[in-house]
Design an enzyme around this catalytic site. Structure first.
Site, PDB file in Angstrom:
ATOM      1  CE  LYS A   1     -19.824 -20.859 -16.373  1.00 29.19           C
ATOM      2  NZ  LYS A   1     -20.937 -20.263 -17.112  1.00 29.19           N
TER       3      LYS A   1
ATOM      4  CE1 TYR B   1      -4.023   1.566  -0.357  1.00 31.18           C
ATOM      5  CE2 TYR B   1      -3.679   2.514   1.824  1.00 31.18           C
ATOM      6  CZ  TYR B   1      -4.403   2.448   0.635  1.00 31.18           C
ATOM      7  OH  TYR B   1      -5.491   3.255   0.459  1.00 31.18           O
TER       8      TYR B   1
ATOM      9  CG  ASN C   1     -21.499 -25.002 -19.612  1.00 33.72           C
ATOM     10  OD1 ASN C   1     -21.535 -25.656 -18.571  1.00 33.72           O
ATOM     11  ND2 ASN C   1     -22.143 -23.858 -19.753  1.00 33.72           N
TER      12      ASN C   1
ATOM     13  CG  ASP D   1     -26.116 -19.141 -20.186  1.00 38.91           C
ATOM     14  OD1 ASP D   1     -25.607 -19.995 -19.456  1.00 38.91           O
ATOM     15  OD2 ASP D   1     -26.607 -18.089 -19.758  1.00 38.91           O
TER      16      ASP D   1
ATOM     17  CG  ASP E   1     -27.826 -18.052 -15.721  1.00 36.33           C
ATOM     18  OD1 ASP E   1     -27.667 -18.819 -16.686  1.00 36.33           O
ATOM     19  OD2 ASP E   1     -27.686 -18.407 -14.541  1.00 36.33           O
TER      20      ASP E   1
ATOM     21  N   GLY F   1     -33.164 -21.562 -28.763  1.00 43.82           N
ATOM     22  CA  GLY F   1     -32.854 -20.483 -27.837  1.00 43.82           C
ATOM     23  C   GLY F   1     -31.377 -20.162 -27.895  1.00 43.82           C
TER      24      GLY F   1
ATOM     25  CB  ALA G   1     -27.913 -23.584 -25.436  1.00 39.68           C
TER      26      ALA G   1
ATOM     27  CG  ASN H   1     -29.290 -30.566 -17.155  1.00 40.58           C
ATOM     28  OD1 ASN H   1     -29.452 -31.695 -16.699  1.00 40.58           O
ATOM     29  ND2 ASN H   1     -28.150 -30.149 -17.658  1.00 40.58           N
TER      30      ASN H   1
ATOM     31  NE  ARG I   1     -34.168 -19.416 -20.370  1.00 40.11           N
ATOM     32  CZ  ARG I   1     -33.794 -20.643 -19.989  1.00 40.11           C
ATOM     33  NH1 ARG I   1     -33.247 -20.818 -18.791  1.00 40.11           N
ATOM     34  NH2 ARG I   1     -33.945 -21.660 -20.799  1.00 40.11           N
TER      35      ARG I   1
END
Length: 423
Positions: free
Chosen positions: A102, A47, A328, A170, A145, A204, A206, A297, A83
């Site tokens: 994630k 610092y 994925n 996605d 999402d 959609g 994917a 899923n 989503r």
């Protein structure tokens, strides 16, 4: 029905255990200090006054922020919560466990630091403006999402405005691993990807990405099916930008029927749609040595056992309790490991194709089996292979800030993966 009840019972058990885990640890992430802070000298370096020197260097050359700060190994996982999984528009607060999860996967599988960010806006332009202004803190942006069709515009706009990689997992993560599984299955079936008939049920985020990537990989007989039936150029009614593009390059015969008709004689059937949609009759109507990947899923379009009983040669789902899981998590850690290694400014279509071929190439011809056409999530070879392939394309395309030897990138990625597994 018995199998479906078993799947639901397993899901309920996992749900209860997951809730207990999240409550026990108050989430899955924490901040740790890498630099020592044991005395006044340590504090002076980390610092004031020492921190002013890297600030001055970065002011002279902003790219040094990748070298002197955590930015060089930091990805933001960003959502608006519109989503989330199969839960729909549940809001930014409720999306946080997924973004946090994630980030954990980035660290475990790719040794990439990651920050989950949930933004409280449903306005695409506001979302883009916020994310654009965040980019000085990160080496990459993972979008997650976000409802379609706005997710397409958001990604495209951020790619234009950002000088770091932007990747909507996605769409592209799912597409890359699904296409790698298709390549492996076709190798096992001894079929040429340029000569097979392929049907994708679901258009959609994917599904459309899978369709676009299959087209880039050389599939010429491809039919996309959405809620209104087959997608074809000139179809009445509104189509979003992704579906409209696919209508222009697929289904050249202008087939106008439903899934059952499209699947007749098909070599490959991919589902990114809803539970139990691939009936026994549909699968039995396919070509000999058929390939079926049911990726809905938690309940897929068909189970692995049902597909095999219908005579399918190679079957797979998105679930971990059956062979040939299409997951994925195999993709995004390696994609960003390679992009960060050369400080790439974008992730291109060519990089995605390279990732597909890198994953598919990990299984030698003599090791392919009907229940092993795609590597599993815990295969330690995946991240180094993808990282090297992606970095190589980035350097060739002139979008890498650094030039490095591919073997050095692969070695570094392998060491990072090994370190995390042993930690």
């Amino acid at each position: 029905m018995e199998k479906e009840e078993s799947l639901m019972a397993d899901t309920e058990k996992i749900n209860a255990e997951a809730l207990a885990l999240h409550k026990k640890f108050h989430g899955k992430l924490e901040v740790r200090c890498k630099a020592p802070l044991e005395n006044g000298h340590d504090l002076a370096l980390a610092y004031t006054p020492g921190v002013a020197e890297p600030c001055r260097k970065i002011k002279e050359n902003p790219d040094l922020s990748f070298e002197y700060t955590c930015r060089g190994n930091m990805v933001a996982v960003i959502s608006d919560g519109t989503r989330v999984l199969g839960l729909g528009d549940i809001g930014p607060e409720a999306a946080m466990p997924v973004m946090e999860g994630k980030s954990v996967l980035y660290k475990k599988f790719g040794d990439i630091d990651s920050i989950p960010i949930c933004i409280d806006t449903k306005d695409p332009e506001e979302f883009v403006n916020i994310v654009t202004k965040l980019q000085p803190s990160f080496g990459g942006i993972n979008l997650e999402d976000i409802a379609s069709p706005k997710c397409y515009w958001i990604e495209n706009e951020l790619i234009k405005r950002c000088s770091i990689p932007v990747f909507h997992d996605d769409q592209h993560g799912t597409a890359i691993i699904a296409c790698a599984a298709v390549l492996g299955a076709l190798r096992f079936a001894k079929k040429d990807i340029t000569k097979v008939k392929v049907v994708v049920n679901g258009c959609g985020a994917a599904g459309s990405a899978i369709g676009k990537l299959l087209y880039r990989l050389g599939v010429t007989d491809l039919t996309m099916i959405d809620i209104d039936g087959a997608v074809y150029e000139g179809r009445p009614g509104d189509m979003d930008m992704a579906t409209k593009y696919l209508a222009s390059v697929t289904n050249k015969a202008h087939y106008k029927g439903n899934l059952a008709g499209a699947a007749k004689g098909a070599d490959v059937l991919i589902g990114v749609s809803g539970p139990r949609l691939f009936t026994k009759d549909i699968m039995e109507s396919m070509a000999p040595k058929a390939v079926v990947f049911a990726l809905a899923n938690p309940v897929p379009e068909t189970t692995y056992e049902e597909a095999k009983a219908a005579g399918v040669l190679v079957a797979g789902t998105g679930r971990s309790d059956a062979p040939n899981q299409v997951n994925n998590v195999c993709v995004f850690p390696g994609i960003f490991r390679g992009a960060l290694a050369v400080r790439a400014s974008a992730i291109t279509e060519e990089m995605k194709v390279a990732a597909v071929r890198a994953i598919a190439g990990l299984i030698p011809e003599d090791e392919l089996r009907e229940d092993y056409v795609v590597p599993g999530a815990f295969d330690r070879r995946i991240v180094p292979a993808i990282a090297g392939a992606v970095a190589k394309v980035a350097m060739s395309a002139g979008i890498a800030r650094l030039k490095r030897e591919v073997q050095d990138i692969e070695k570094e990625a392998a060491e990072r993966v090994l370190h995390n597994w042993n930690a």
